[in-house]
Design a protein around this motif. Structure first.
Motif, short mmCIF file in Angstrom:
data_model
loop_
_atom_site.label_atom_id
_atom_site.label_comp_id
_atom_site.label_asym_id
_atom_site.label_seq_id
_atom_site.Cartn_x
_atom_site.Cartn_y
_atom_site.Cartn_z
N HIS A 149 0.61 -4.99 0.22
CA HIS A 149 1.11 -3.71 0.76
C HIS A 149 1.30 -3.76 2.27
N GLY A 150 1.00 -4.90 2.88
CA GLY A 150 1.28 -5.08 4.30
C GLY A 150 0.13 -4.82 5.25
N TYR A 151 -1.10 -4.79 4.75
CA TYR A 151 -2.24 -4.60 5.64
C TYR A 151 -3.45 -5.31 5.04
N ALA A 152 -4.55 -5.36 5.80
CA ALA A 152 -5.78 -5.99 5.34
C ALA A 152 -6.85 -4.93 5.10
N ILE A 153 -7.84 -5.28 4.29
CA ILE A 153 -8.95 -4.38 4.01
C ILE A 153 -10.23 -5.20 4.06
N GLU A 175 -4.26 3.96 -4.99
CA GLU A 175 -5.13 4.32 -3.86
C GLU A 175 -4.85 3.43 -2.65
N LEU A 176 -4.54 2.16 -2.89
CA LEU A 176 -4.21 1.27 -1.77
C LEU A 176 -2.93 1.72 -1.08
N ARG A 177 -1.96 2.17 -1.85
CA ARG A 177 -0.73 2.70 -1.24
C ARG A 177 -1.05 3.91 -0.36
N LYS A 178 -1.90 4.80 -0.88
CA LYS A 178 -2.28 5.99 -0.13
C LYS A 178 -3.03 5.62 1.16
N LEU A 179 -3.94 4.67 1.05
CA LEU A 179 -4.69 4.22 2.23
C LEU A 179 -3.75 3.61 3.26
N GLY A 180 -2.77 2.84 2.80
CA GLY A 180 -1.82 2.21 3.70
C GLY A 180 -0.99 3.23 4.46
N LEU A 181 -0.61 4.32 3.80
CA LEU A 181 0.18 5.36 4.46
C LEU A 181 -0.63 6.09 5.53
N ALA A 182 -1.94 6.25 5.28
CA ALA A 182 -2.78 6.98 6.22
C ALA A 182 -3.31 6.10 7.35
N HIS A 183 -3.29 4.80 7.16
CA HIS A 183 -3.90 3.88 8.12
C HIS A 183 -3.03 3.71 9.37
N GLY A 185 -2.52 1.52 13.06
CA GLY A 185 -2.87 0.29 13.76
C GLY A 185 -2.82 -0.93 12.86
N THR A 186 -3.26 -2.05 13.40
CA THR A 186 -3.18 -3.32 12.68
C THR A 186 -4.55 -3.84 12.24
N ASP A 187 -5.61 -3.14 12.60
CA ASP A 187 -6.94 -3.57 12.17
C ASP A 187 -7.09 -3.35 10.66
#
Length: 322
Positions: A149-153, A175-183, A185-187
């Motif tokens: 999805h383009g980010y790290a967790i 849920e990962l999609r939702k987290l990605g939209l709300a996140h 920065g790049t951390d």
């Protein structure tokens, strides 16, 4: 299906297993493959096994494609096909159309059924296994999904997400999609973000609590308690004491180099104790024995006027704090 784009399409595939996300991904790739050959909008039929007629499915399979070399026929919920309909598909697969791809998906389908055998016979890659991942592999899978999805967790955030959502991969992906939209920065996404944005939907089992207790994860224990079907503090302290006794046994066997005998000593299946040695090593000498004594004192207090829930939670935190 990841590297199947270079291989000729088979006349039929069985996409079988309880991992709904993997099933969906396989079907999406198959549709994209057919769409790359011709106009899929004129060459695509879908049937539901619960209501579809075998004759109608076979008729769709025998229909010639329009402005394309191949057409796609999907049958979902194939385990719900009536026997006469499943047999009709098996008969069709004895001499399938070379211009149709039949995609049959099911949660479960007996390997000794005519339909399973008929699909297996069309090619080595015709059966696509969508068996769910084991619980121990889900955290790593969630981290790989996040990268997609383009980010790290972070590892702890992935673990908490699995704890809150469960093993439903479609829901985890959502849920990962939702987290990605709300996140921002790049951390990497943190455990705090997961806890603040994701609502628990997974059913909590008693062993979720005892596993968290054994791992000295105070927060996970406290998170589990409100969601347990029987969360009486008397019941919970009883579970904890049982677990402590098992860990004392594991620690004693470990000290003697006899850890392999734990199932024999405790009288249960070996898989039940696969983490006991690791958990027991997380307690210093004397801590588990001290926990038994303080559990006795806690239960006395619970029965002598102290608020039972408060007394139990105070004992829990004091016992698990490092």
């Amino acid at each position: 299906m990841a590297d199947s784009a270079k291989k000729p399409l088979l006349p039929a595939y069985l996409i079988v297993g309880e991992d709904a996300l993997k099933q969906r991904t396989v079907l999406e790739r198959l549709r994209a493959r057919v769409a790359s050959i011709g106009d899929i909008s004129f060459n695509h039929d879908r049937f539901d096994g619960e209501s579809a007629s075998g004759d109608d499915i076979v008729a769709a399979c025998n229909t010639l494609p329009f402005a394309s070399e191949v057409r796609l026929v999907e049958v979902n919920n194939a385990e719900k096909l009536r026997k006469v309909s499943a047999d009709a598909l098996a008969d069709y697969l004895a001499a399938p159309s070379d211009t149709t791809v039949l995609a049959v998906s099911a949660v479960k389908l007996a390997k000794n059924s005519r339909l399973y055998k008929a699909i297996a016979a069309v090619g080595k890659q015709s059966i696509i296994d969508c068996t769910p991942r084991k619980a121990k592999d889900l955290d790593a899978f969630v981290r790989s999904m996040a990268v997609g999805h383009g980010y790290a967790i972070t590892p702890s955030a992935a673990h908490v997400l699995v704890m809150l959502v469960g093993d439903d991969t479609v829901r985890l992906d959502s849920e990962l999609r939702k987290l990605g939209l709300a996140h921002k920065g790049t951390d990497p996404i943190t455990e705090h973000e997961v806890r603040s944005l994701v609502t628990r939907t997974a059913e909590v089992k008693p062993w979720d609590f005892t596993n968290a207790f054994s791992a000295r994860d105070i927060r996970a224990c406290l998170d589990c308690i409100p969601h347990l079907e029987n969360n009486s503090p008397y019941m919970l302290i009883g579970r904890c004491v049982t677990q402590i006794r098992e860990l004392i046994c594991a620690k004693s066997l470990d000290a003697r180099g006899e850890g392999s005998r734990i199932a024999e000593e405790l009288g249960g299946p070996a898989w039940r104790y696969k983490n006991h040695m690791r958990w027991a090593r997380g307690f210093a000498p004397g801590e588990l024995e001290h926990a038994i004594v303080t559990a006795r004192d806690c239960e006395r207090a619970m029965k002598s006027g102290t608020d039972p829930s408060l007394a139990f939670e105070q004992w829990l935190v004091a016992t698990l704090a490092k």
